[in-house]
Scaffold this motif. Sequence first.
Motif, PDB file in Angstrom:
ATOM      1  N   ALA A   1      27.539  58.231   5.286  1.00 15.55           N
ATOM      2  CA  ALA A   1      27.099  59.104   4.245  1.00 15.55           C
ATOM      3  C   ALA A   1      28.492  58.938   3.229  1.00 15.55           C
ATOM      4  N   ILE A   2      28.301  59.133   2.020  1.00 14.95           N
ATOM      5  CA  ILE A   2      29.428  59.045   0.894  1.00 14.95           C
ATOM      6  C   ILE A   2      30.475  59.927   1.046  1.00 14.95           C
ATOM      7  N   LYS A   3      30.227  61.245   1.650  1.00 18.07           N
ATOM      8  CA  LYS A   3      31.201  62.188   1.619  1.00 18.07           C
ATOM      9  C   LYS A   3      32.349  61.736   2.549  1.00 18.07           C
ATOM     10  N   PRO A   4      31.978  61.514   4.029  1.00 16.94           N
ATOM     11  CA  PRO A   4      32.942  61.248   5.008  1.00 16.94           C
ATOM     12  C   PRO A   4      33.524  60.086   4.792  1.00 16.94           C
ATOM     13  N   PHE A   5      32.770  59.142   4.081  1.00 16.05           N
ATOM     14  CA  PHE A   5      33.454  57.548   3.677  1.00 16.05           C
ATOM     15  C   PHE A   5      34.588  58.056   2.584  1.00 16.05           C
ATOM     16  N   LEU A   6      34.497  58.891   1.801  1.00 17.24           N
ATOM     17  CA  LEU A   6      35.400  59.023   0.798  1.00 17.24           C
ATOM     18  C   LEU A   6      36.592  59.962   1.164  1.00 17.24           C
ATOM     19  N   LEU A   7      36.371  60.596   2.400  1.00 15.15           N
ATOM     20  CA  LEU A   7      37.528  61.490   3.047  1.00 15.15           C
ATOM     21  C   LEU A   7      38.368  60.397   4.068  1.00 15.15           C
ATOM     22  N   ASP A   8      37.737  59.503   4.247  1.00 11.35           N
ATOM     23  CA  ASP A   8      38.293  58.261   5.285  1.00 11.35           C
ATOM     24  C   ASP A   8      39.512  57.796   4.471  1.00 11.35           C
ATOM     25  N   GLN A   9      40.663  58.047   4.799  1.00  7.28           N
ATOM     26  CA  GLN A   9      41.807  57.476   3.923  1.00  7.28           C
ATOM     27  C   GLN A   9      42.023  55.925   3.817  1.00  7.28           C
ATOM     28  N   SER A  10      41.455  55.264   4.897  1.00  5.57           N
ATOM     29  CA  SER A  10      41.211  53.799   4.979  1.00  5.57           C
ATOM     30  C   SER A  10      40.412  53.149   4.008  1.00  5.57           C
ATOM     31  N   ASN A  11      39.871  54.002   3.306  1.00  3.15           N
ATOM     32  CA  ASN A  11      38.897  53.344   2.107  1.00  3.15           C
ATOM     33  C   ASN A  11      39.661  53.469   0.940  1.00  3.15           C
ATOM     34  N   ILE A  12      39.884  54.827   0.686  1.00  3.40           N
ATOM     35  CA  ILE A  12      40.646  55.312  -0.938  1.00  3.40           C
ATOM     36  C   ILE A  12      41.516  56.239  -0.596  1.00  3.40           C
ATOM     37  N   ALA A  13      43.054  56.256  -0.935  1.00  8.25           N
ATOM     38  CA  ALA A  13      43.922  56.849  -0.649  1.00  8.25           C
ATOM     39  C   ALA A  13      43.979  58.324  -1.282  1.00  8.25           C
ATOM     40  N   GLY A  14      44.152  59.644  -0.686  1.00  6.49           N
ATOM     41  CA  GLY A  14      44.437  60.473  -1.357  1.00  6.49           C
ATOM     42  C   GLY A  14      43.614  61.457  -1.571  1.00  6.49           C
ATOM     43  N   LEU A  15      42.040  61.245  -1.371  1.00  9.77           N
ATOM     44  CA  LEU A  15      40.930  62.147  -1.587  1.00  9.77           C
ATOM     45  C   LEU A  15      40.800  63.112  -0.348  1.00  9.77           C
ATOM     46  N   GLY A  16      40.496  64.383  -0.813  1.00 11.36           N
ATOM     47  CA  GLY A  16      40.261  65.381   0.181  1.00 11.36           C
ATOM     48  C   GLY A  16      39.034  66.172  -0.100  1.00 11.36           C
ATOM     49  N   ASN A  17      38.634  67.336   0.544  1.00 15.41           N
ATOM     50  CA  ASN A  17      37.436  68.064   0.321  1.00 15.41           C
ATOM     51  C   ASN A  17      36.870  68.411  -1.181  1.00 15.41           C
ATOM     52  N   ILE A  18      38.098  69.139  -1.928  1.00 11.35           N
ATOM     53  CA  ILE A  18      37.988  69.428  -3.191  1.00 11.35           C
ATOM     54  C   ILE A  18      37.395  68.272  -4.047  1.00 11.35           C
ATOM     55  N   TYR A  19      38.360  67.337  -4.210  1.00 11.63           N
ATOM     56  CA  TYR A  19      38.073  66.410  -5.093  1.00 11.63           C
ATOM     57  C   TYR A  19      36.929  65.341  -4.801  1.00 11.63           C
ATOM     58  N   VAL A  20      36.470  65.241  -3.545  1.00 17.32           N
ATOM     59  CA  VAL A  20      35.397  64.436  -3.116  1.00 17.32           C
ATOM     60  C   VAL A  20      34.314  65.257  -3.588  1.00 17.32           C
ATOM     61  N   ASP A  21      33.957  66.617  -3.567  1.00 13.06           N
ATOM     62  CA  ASP A  21      33.016  67.109  -4.032  1.00 13.06           C
ATOM     63  C   ASP A  21      32.873  67.270  -5.452  1.00 13.06           C
ATOM     64  N   GLU A  22      34.162  67.242  -6.087  1.00 14.62           N
ATOM     65  CA  GLU A  22      33.985  67.073  -7.628  1.00 14.62           C
ATOM     66  C   GLU A  22      33.439  65.921  -8.414  1.00 14.62           C
ATOM     67  N   THR A  23      34.085  64.861  -7.583  1.00 11.93           N
ATOM     68  CA  THR A  23      33.785  63.422  -8.156  1.00 11.93           C
ATOM     69  C   THR A  23      32.177  62.814  -7.975  1.00 11.93           C
ATOM     70  N   LEU A  24      31.862  63.517  -6.689  1.00 14.06           N
ATOM     71  CA  LEU A  24      30.374  63.160  -6.524  1.00 14.06           C
ATOM     72  C   LEU A  24      29.317  64.024  -7.335  1.00 14.06           C
ATOM     73  N   TRP A  25      29.828  65.257  -7.740  1.00 10.81           N
ATOM     74  CA  TRP A  25      28.995  65.838  -8.572  1.00 10.81           C
ATOM     75  C   TRP A  25      29.052  65.288 -10.052  1.00 10.81           C
ATOM     76  N   MET A  26      30.305  64.891 -10.342  1.00  9.31           N
ATOM     77  CA  MET A  26      30.335  64.199 -11.768  1.00  9.31           C
ATOM     78  C   MET A  26      29.682  62.680 -11.720  1.00  9.31           C
ATOM     79  N   SER A  27      29.302  62.160 -10.474  1.00 15.64           N
ATOM     80  CA  SER A  27      28.802  60.878 -10.364  1.00 15.64           C
ATOM     81  C   SER A  27      27.205  61.121 -10.136  1.00 15.64           C
ATOM     82  N   ARG A  28      26.686  62.317  -9.786  1.00 15.88           N
ATOM     83  CA  ARG A  28      25.412  62.742  -9.538  1.00 15.88           C
ATOM     84  C   ARG A  28      25.001  62.167  -8.274  1.00 15.88           C
ATOM     85  N   ILE A  29      26.159  62.116  -7.240  1.00 18.47           N
ATOM     86  CA  ILE A  29      25.736  61.483  -5.840  1.00 18.47           C
ATOM     87  C   ILE A  29      25.655  62.480  -4.937  1.00 18.47           C
ATOM     88  N   HIS A  30      24.559  62.566  -4.129  1.00 18.31           N
ATOM     89  CA  HIS A  30      24.180  63.223  -2.973  1.00 18.31           C
ATOM     90  C   HIS A  30      25.379  63.234  -2.052  1.00 18.31           C
TER      91      HIS A  30
END
Length: 486
Positions: A157-186
């Motif tokens: 699922a995209i959320k745990p994927f983005l929280l995984d720092q080995s994929n993209i550095a620095g993202l956490g719960n707040i900004y993953v939720d925000e950027t998924l909303w901005m991108s219209r992704i469940h």
Amino acid sequence: MPELPEVETVRRGLTRLVGGATIQSVTVLYPKMVSPEAATFVADLTGKTIEKIDRRGKYLLFRFNGDLTMVSHLRMEGKYDVQPAGSPVTKHTHVVFTLTDGRELRYTDTRKFGRMRLMATGKETTLPGLATMGPEPTEATLTFDYMKQRFQKSKKAIKPFLLDQSNIAGLGNIYVDETLWMSRIHPLQEVNTLPDFQIRQLRENIIKELNMAILGHGTTVHSFSTAFGEAGEFQNHLRVYGRKGLACQRCGTPIEKTKVAQRGTAFCPACQKYHKHVKQTMILGLTGGIATGKSTVSAVFREFDIPVIDADAIAHSVLAPGSDGVDQVWEAFGDRVFEAGKLNRKALGHIVFNDADELKRLTDITGPLISAAIKAAVSTYRRKHANLVVLDAPTLFEAGYAAKTNEIMVVKISAAQQLQRLMARDDLSEDQAESRIKSQLPLQNKIEKADVVIDNSGSVETTRVQVVEWLDKMGFIKTPAEDSAG
């Protein structure tokens, strides 16, 4: 836990406060927090100068002379601040760096989760966490090609994927939720099902949102504070995180909260739908104020053979002679809007644009008819595997179409230009033109909800350049420079 914007904010503050300072002594009040063991940690840092402070993901990297680096992870509640030497120390202060200028750099941590590790500069890249960390989310380092290759290999699922720092550095719960909303992704959407355009959107939104959060000095939800002891400001600009039950700022649907990968997750159920099958067609909502120049922008899309669904044309067709729409208008408005058995559109416009109740009566008739026609047109283009479809709708937000789009482009001009253009185009008096403008959602409100804003206040060519740049960025066309390079 502080995410990239918060850690970067701390880094910038500490650089201003202690960059170039020399350590006179170190006091370790909680030995488990440092490595190597406290005595060595203290001895190695005594007399060293802080030459610079870097950041990698959520880690601070203090660079000292003598090729020495201290890797610091704030974890949940860690904070640095600078105080005069000898001032009272709180019970949560665990490491004190006394500086030669009479100040102290202090590290406090209510949970004691933070860690500091001292090592030879260059060796920090071998540390667990840093060794496998993904690229920094910048224009230069987080490329579309990298993301596409990485996404294709994962069914997570995209959320745990983005929280995984080995994929993209620095993202956490707040900004993953925000950027998924901005991108219209469940948040539960499988990574390998995302079409190219959504990967591009997500990339752009990650970079943009983190940069904006840094400019806002980070987000203070619980206890984050800058190196100056001040709260961040970006919490005032969050669109979905912490807004359970409040209206989605894009479509008005109440924000919901669920758990994904054991993390509280906020999302809009209307804007961020889960798709069982990949939807390769991007729907771009094109809107603006009346007479702001949407037709100018639409013409650019048509120039590149990109299909445009014209909601105004559909609205006109649903009131064509002999249609069900005309019959319903007759029942609702009577012969005051008909002349010789034909609908007098000018008379109808005069009525509805001067009376909100009458306008609602008309939209209650035409709205469902227009919506059904738009849905049918979109389905047709999806079956034809169109990469991009433009929905040109002046009432995109008012009619509820915003949640059905993947991105929203708003065309703007100044208020004075809008008034003059409308008067000239429709041969209206100033009062009549102002009445029609006021019947729509204010242009500024639309701009605030937009993903892309096209400034149409200049020449047609200037407007065209902006649209072409967007098409190029999203991968729908190739510019001549790209063609020659290829």
